[in-house]
Design an enzyme around this catalytic site. Structure first.
Site, PDB file in Angstrom:
ATOM      1  N   HIS A 149      41.994  -0.434  86.178  1.00  0.00           N
ATOM      2  CA  HIS A 149      42.012   1.002  86.446  1.00  0.00           C
ATOM      3  C   HIS A 149      41.311   1.251  87.778  1.00  0.00           C
ATOM      4  O   HIS A 149      40.363   0.564  88.127  1.00  0.00           O
ATOM      5  CB  HIS A 149      41.314   1.773  85.322  1.00  0.00           C
ATOM      6  CG  HIS A 149      41.596   3.249  85.381  1.00  0.00           C
ATOM      7  ND1 HIS A 149      40.954   4.087  86.261  1.00  0.00           N
ATOM      8  CD2 HIS A 149      42.464   4.025  84.696  1.00  0.00           C
ATOM      9  CE1 HIS A 149      41.419   5.319  86.109  1.00  0.00           C
ATOM     10  NE2 HIS A 149      42.335   5.310  85.171  1.00  0.00           N
TER      11      HIS A 149
ATOM     12  N   GLU B 118      39.375   4.991  81.138  1.00  0.00           N
ATOM     13  CA  GLU B 118      38.491   4.267  82.059  1.00  0.00           C
ATOM     14  C   GLU B 118      37.020   4.495  81.764  1.00  0.00           C
ATOM     15  O   GLU B 118      36.185   3.637  82.026  1.00  0.00           O
ATOM     16  CB  GLU B 118      38.799   4.643  83.517  1.00  0.00           C
ATOM     17  CG  GLU B 118      38.519   6.088  83.909  1.00  0.00           C
ATOM     18  CD  GLU B 118      39.653   7.048  83.576  1.00  0.00           C
ATOM     19  OE1 GLU B 118      39.573   8.209  84.003  1.00  0.00           O
ATOM     20  OE2 GLU B 118      40.605   6.645  82.872  1.00  0.00           O
TER      21      GLU B 118
ATOM     22  N   LYS C 161      39.784  11.290  75.358  1.00  0.00           N
ATOM     23  CA  LYS C 161      39.254  10.059  75.936  1.00  0.00           C
ATOM     24  C   LYS C 161      37.851   9.747  75.434  1.00  0.00           C
ATOM     25  O   LYS C 161      37.455   8.595  75.381  1.00  0.00           O
ATOM     26  CB  LYS C 161      39.304  10.105  77.460  1.00  0.00           C
ATOM     27  CG  LYS C 161      38.590  11.285  78.103  1.00  0.00           C
ATOM     28  CD  LYS C 161      38.453  11.086  79.610  1.00  0.00           C
ATOM     29  CE  LYS C 161      39.734  11.353  80.347  1.00  0.00           C
ATOM     30  NZ  LYS C 161      39.535  11.266  81.819  1.00  0.00           N
TER      31      LYS C 161
ATOM     32  N   LYS D 282      43.833   9.572  73.653  1.00  0.00           N
ATOM     33  CA  LYS D 282      43.119  10.827  73.913  1.00  0.00           C
ATOM     34  C   LYS D 282      42.670  11.422  72.578  1.00  0.00           C
ATOM     35  O   LYS D 282      43.309  11.172  71.574  1.00  0.00           O
ATOM     36  CB  LYS D 282      44.034  11.822  74.641  1.00  0.00           C
ATOM     37  CG  LYS D 282      44.711  11.282  75.898  1.00  0.00           C
ATOM     38  CD  LYS D 282      43.778  11.218  77.070  1.00  0.00           C
ATOM     39  CE  LYS D 282      44.517  10.734  78.325  1.00  0.00           C
ATOM     40  NZ  LYS D 282      43.636  10.603  79.483  1.00  0.00           N
TER      41      LYS D 282
ATOM     42  N   SER E  43      50.920   6.562  85.733  1.00  0.00           N
ATOM     43  CA  SER E  43      50.181   7.234  84.666  1.00  0.00           C
ATOM     44  C   SER E  43      49.619   8.538  85.198  1.00  0.00           C
ATOM     45  O   SER E  43      49.156   8.598  86.326  1.00  0.00           O
ATOM     46  CB  SER E  43      49.040   6.313  84.196  1.00  0.00           C
ATOM     47  OG  SER E  43      48.204   6.966  83.282  1.00  0.00           O
TER      48      SER E  43
ATOM     49  N   ASN F  96      28.985  -0.851 107.959  1.00  0.00           N
ATOM     50  CA  ASN F  96      28.256   0.163 108.735  1.00  0.00           C
ATOM     51  C   ASN F  96      29.134   1.021 109.626  1.00  0.00           C
ATOM     52  O   ASN F  96      28.787   2.152 109.952  1.00  0.00           O
ATOM     53  CB  ASN F  96      27.234  -0.531 109.652  1.00  0.00           C
ATOM     54  CG  ASN F  96      25.985  -0.899 108.888  1.00  0.00           C
ATOM     55  OD1 ASN F  96      25.817  -0.479 107.751  1.00  0.00           O
ATOM     56  ND2 ASN F  96      25.132  -1.692 109.495  1.00  0.00           N
TER      57      ASN F  96
END
Length: 468
Positions: free
Chosen positions: A285, A195, A168, A166, A370, A114
């Site tokens: 990741h 991811e 992706k 890729k 990366s 909080n």
């Protein structure tokens, strides 16, 4: 009489204790506090200590049923931030009894719960935590750690090489597996699910796992090297996540992957325990981290998220590149890279490390560089990160003009050339380009890669920099 004095009293009367001597068992926190105009820094620091431990906004009669002195957080020091007129570093000590053993979830719910919405503060950032050995010892930590991973993979004396497949999103499972095979066959150690590859209509997780396992076993047989593909087990429920990890184990692959911030610390710790019990490595990741850590005056610094991951469990974690397309200042990045890998790290404010941290032999985590890196970056990456790292080239592999396998060859040749040059005593920082040019004379794949990426730079200043 009710026996207590009702009403509101200033936090600093109870929670600001500059005379307090911290204990070896305390969790220590360094907060960057920006108070609202008119709020004294002592009151702001005390408010943080109160709201993240035992305090509430008014005096309550049940305070008399416990020992607040035993359980309260204490703001024990306040420093003005150099170069900022209204920012302070408030140091807070928390007694260990406030936290459940082995639970990053509970630790964060208290320390960064909080309090971040508190009206008396304009902004608040958690810069660092000191985790005492007594608390570290309640965590399993990484499933295996750096040395065990090297022994499993039989790879020593150099950084490991990876590649994110890729595009992706959008590939079918078979085409995806083909790209995995080509990259591993070309000389990479690992390939990686992006991811956000989970189990979408164009490629369900089970199909991807099967084709990727076939690809890595084929590449393994042909190269004589152990290969891995980070199979992303992240899912909508913990049960589904574990089901995917079980399937990966049954296929005999060496490593799975998890998005630890979007998946959550509870799920991540469960998966880390499963991975240790079943001999799987765990790649982590950090998707969503910049939402939390990018702003200099509000949020949580990544070094805290990195410490939390080491406690929760992961064998690799993305850590920025210093030289690529994603945020990361050199000294700050190397500070938390050491916090991931080393057993003992001294306080060093020049690298953003506020507290000395003793991990008491908790296994280390490999940092993964990366994002926007290519062969020309190889000397700098080898010099900055050293052997215990994973260097991951997505576009820098798959963007090679001759295809995926030649892209992998180019990266492997560049890495081997840099490691050889370093071992011969050459200065990678000064002679890096020359080393790559020499290697490209006997590697046409590397020569082609050098030509494609010779002009690519990402010239943007880092947002998160050290206080001067």
């Amino acid at each position: 009489s009710v026996g207590f004095k009702a009403g509101v009293k200033e936090y600093k009367l109870t929670y600001y204790t500059p005379e307090y001597q911290t204990k070896d068992t305390d969790i220590l926190a360094a907060f960057r506090v920006t108070p609202q105009p008119g709020v004294p820094p002592e009151e702001a620091g005390a408010a943080v200590a109160a709201e993240s431990s035992t305090g509430t906004w008014t005096t309550v009669w049940t305070d008399g049923l416990t020992s607040l002195d035993r359980y309260k957080g204490r703001c024990y020091r306040i420093e003005r931030v150099v170069g900022e007129k209204d920012q302070y570093i408030a140091y807070v000590a928390y007694p260990l009894d406030l936290f459940e053993e082995g639970s990053v979830t509970n630790m964060f719910t208290s320390i960064v719960g909080n309090v971040f919405g508190f009206k008396a503060l304009r902004a608040l950032r958690l810069e660092d935590l000191r985790i005492p050995p007594a608390y570290v010892k309640t965590f399993q930590g990484p499933p295996h750690g750096i040395q065990v991973e090297r022994d499993k993979l039989n790879k020593y004396g150099r950084p490991l090489l990876g590649c994110t497949i890729k595009p992706k999103l959008g590939l079918s499972a078979k085409n995806y597996g083909r790209a995995v095979y080509e990259c591993l066959r070309g000389g990479l150690d690992f390939t990686k699910d992006d991811e956000n590859v989970n189990s979408q209509p164009f490629m369900r997780w089970r199909d991807r796992f099967l084709f990727c396992a076939e690809a890595l076993f084929k590449a393994q047989v042909e190269t004589g090297e152990i290969k891995g593909h980070y199979l992303n087990a992240t899912a909508g429920t913990c049960e589904e996540m574990i089901k995917r990890a079980v399937f990966a184990r049954e296929l005999g692959v060496p490593i799975v992957m998890h998005d630890y911030l979007t998946g959550g610390f509870t799920a991540n710790t469960s998966l880390a325990h499963y991975c240790r019990d079943n001999g799987l490595l765990l790649h982590i990741h950090r998707a969503m981290h910049a939402v939390i850590d990018r702003q200099k005056n509000h949020g949580i610094h990544f070094r805290v998220l990195a410490k939390a991951l080491r406690m929760s469990g992961g064998d690799h974690i993305h850590s920025g590149t210093v030289v690529g397309k994603l945020e990361g200042e050199r000294d700050i990045t190397l500070g938390f890279v050491d916090l991931l890998r080393d057993d003992f790290v001294e306080q060093d404010r020049s690298r953003g490390i506020y507290f000395t941290q003793d991990w008491v032999s908790l296994p280390g985590v490999l940092p993964v560089a990366s994002g926007g890196i290519h062969v020309w970056h190889m000397p700098a990456l080898t010099e900055i990160f050293g052997d215990d790292s994973v260097l991951q080239f997505g576009g820098g592999t798959l963007g090679h003009p001759w295809g995926n396998a030649p892209g992998a060859v180019a990266n492997r040749v560049a890495l081997e050339a840099c490691v050889k040059a370093r071992n011969e005593g050459r200065d990678l920082a000064r002679e890096g380009n020359e080393i790559i040019r020499e290697a490209s004379k006997w590697s046409p794949e590397l020569a082609a890669a050098c030509e494609v990426w010779k002009e690519i730079v990402f010239n943007f200043a880092a947002v998160d920099v050290l206080d001067k």
